[in-house]
Design a protein around this motif. Structure first.
Motif, short mmCIF file in Angstrom:
data_model
loop_
_atom_site.label_atom_id
_atom_site.label_comp_id
_atom_site.label_asym_id
_atom_site.label_seq_id
_atom_site.Cartn_x
_atom_site.Cartn_y
_atom_site.Cartn_z
N SER A 1 -14.35 -17.45 -14.34
CA SER A 1 -13.41 -17.54 -13.22
C SER A 1 -13.67 -16.39 -12.26
CB SER A 1 -11.96 -17.53 -13.71
OG SER A 1 -11.71 -18.61 -14.58
N GLY B 1 -14.52 -15.94 -9.08
CA GLY B 1 -13.84 -15.82 -7.79
C GLY B 1 -14.47 -14.82 -6.85
N ARG B 2 -13.69 -13.77 -6.49
CA ARG B 2 -14.15 -12.75 -5.54
C ARG B 2 -14.56 -11.45 -6.23
NH1 ARG B 2 -10.45 -10.73 -2.24
NH2 ARG B 2 -8.71 -11.18 -3.62
N ARG B 3 -14.78 -11.47 -7.54
CA ARG B 3 -14.98 -10.22 -8.28
C ARG B 3 -16.41 -9.68 -8.16
NH1 ARG B 3 -10.74 -9.33 -11.92
NH2 ARG B 3 -11.64 -7.25 -12.07
N ASP C 1 -17.09 -20.65 -12.01
CA ASP C 1 -15.87 -20.82 -11.24
C ASP C 1 -15.60 -22.31 -11.10
OD1 ASP C 1 -14.06 -18.81 -9.67
OD2 ASP C 1 -14.18 -20.59 -8.41
N SER D 1 -17.29 -19.41 -4.19
CA SER D 1 -17.01 -18.15 -4.86
C SER D 1 -18.03 -17.10 -4.44
CB SER D 1 -17.08 -18.33 -6.39
OG SER D 1 -17.23 -17.09 -7.05
N CYS E 1 -19.97 -15.84 -7.46
CA CYS E 1 -21.01 -16.77 -7.87
C CYS E 1 -22.22 -16.66 -6.95
CB CYS E 1 -20.48 -18.20 -7.89
SG CYS E 1 -19.39 -18.58 -9.29
N ARG F 1 -10.98 -25.99 -15.13
CA ARG F 1 -9.87 -25.05 -15.21
C ARG F 1 -9.66 -24.62 -16.67
NH1 ARG F 1 -5.98 -24.90 -11.14
NH2 ARG F 1 -4.41 -24.51 -12.75
N ILE G 1 -9.17 -13.59 -15.27
CA ILE G 1 -7.81 -13.98 -14.91
C ILE G 1 -6.97 -14.09 -16.17
CG2 ILE G 1 -8.43 -15.12 -12.76
CD1 ILE G 1 -8.24 -17.80 -14.19
#
Length: 324
Positions: free
Chosen positions: A13, A15-17, A41, A47, A50, A61, A87
């Protein structure tokens, strides 16, 4: 770097990490190991993490019944050695399946099910910490509050019992301000005021607390620290020691948040049993949790310790990743 020393890491997950991804990339550089970065993701094309990884993967999910089997297939097919959840909502699924991943040689960076169950229930978090002598705000359920509004001083701070990412937060000044009902179970706490801190901690695979890195949250945006500064405080370390002792199977990187209220003193109000959004500040200050996880998995000499720099300032900004 030697070509045969690749160490595949997957951010789940993602995302923006991107900042967390880069911490693992830099850890590989320091260790002279080729860290191969995977990111998954729900929609990897949208993402930024990604896009910044070496390999990107679509995943269902975390509440999808197929999630764990899908991630097992990903780990197996790409030889992933370490999966890093990002998350809160995926922690329970990973904690319950950790042995299945270990059987194929993949470590999940997650605390045990007992710790995850505590931190995913904010009312239980407050009661467990209070019993261990950790200072927490007065915390009550909606049922208790409606039965006796005088059970807590007003105004009160309300949040979902199982929420995350600053969802559903509200302040109510008096009992008459409460709505007739809420969409999900809520808890209510004494409204705290004062400087806010995140405390990043690292617990090694043997269960030993290795480091405690507080930073003051100078400015927050969308629930994550935008500007922060590391700050050594013996009282916050003492709180961290009690908090970790209260969590029966905590491992790896955790963070908790507190407010240093001038009336009540420091009060812990949140725990995240994962890498927090502000972790890159601790990493830059010398508390290199990402590197320490790789050292554990590769049986390298362990460098985990409490030697990090006080007063390091982080100023985050927006950047962009472009495709096409």
């Amino acid at each position: 770097m030697s070509e045969d020393a690749g160490f595949p890491v997957l951010l789940s997950s993602a995302g923006r990490r991107v900042g967390l991804l880069n911490c693992f990339r830099q850890a590989g550089d320091r260790l002279d190991r080729a860290v191969v970065l995977h990111a998954s993701d729900l929609d990897p094309d949208l993402s930024s993490a990604c896009a910044s990884a070496d390999h990107a993967h679509q995943a269902p999910r975390c509440d999808d019944p197929r999630f764990i089997d899908h991630m097992l297939d990903l780990a197996r097919s790409h030889g992933v050695r370490l999966i890093v959840p990002t998350i809160d909502t995926e922690l329970g699924a990973y904690a319950d399946a950790a042995d299945r991943f270990a059987a194929i040689g993949t470590r999940i960076h997650v605390s045990g099910p007992a710790t995850v169950a505590i931190v995913r229930d904010k009312n239980r978090t407050a009661s467990v910490l209070a019993a261990a002598g950790v200072p927490v705000p007065v915390t009550v359920t909606e049922q208790d509050l409606r039965r006796d509004p005088g059970i807590i001083d007003w105004p009160v701070f309300a949040k979902p019992a199982g929420g995350s990412a600053s969802r559903g937060l509200a302040v109510f000044r008096q009992p008459s301000d409460l709505p007739d009902s809420f969409d999900e179970p809520m808890i209510f706490q004494t409204l705290l005021e004062g400087p806010e801190f995140t405390v990043n901690v690292f617990i090694d695979r043997d269960g030993t607390l290795q480091t405690v890195v507080p930073h003051r949250r100078l400015r927050i945006r969308a629930g994550e620290v935008e500007k922060g500064q590391t700050m050594r405080r013996a009282d916050l370390r003492a709180i961290a020691e009690k908090l970790v002792a209260a969590l029966p199977d905590a491992r790896g990187s955790l963070c908790f948040q507190l407010i240093d209220d001038p009336r009540h003193g420091p009060r812990v109000f949140e725990i995240n049993a994962r890498f927090g959004g502000g972790y890159p500040l601790a990493d830059h200050a010398g508390a290199r949790f990402a590197q320490w996880l790789i050292e554990e998995e590769l049986d390298l000499p362990r460098s985990a310790g409490d030697d990090w720099r006080d007063g390091v300032l982080m100023l985050r900004y927006d950047d962009a990743v472009f495709r096409g």
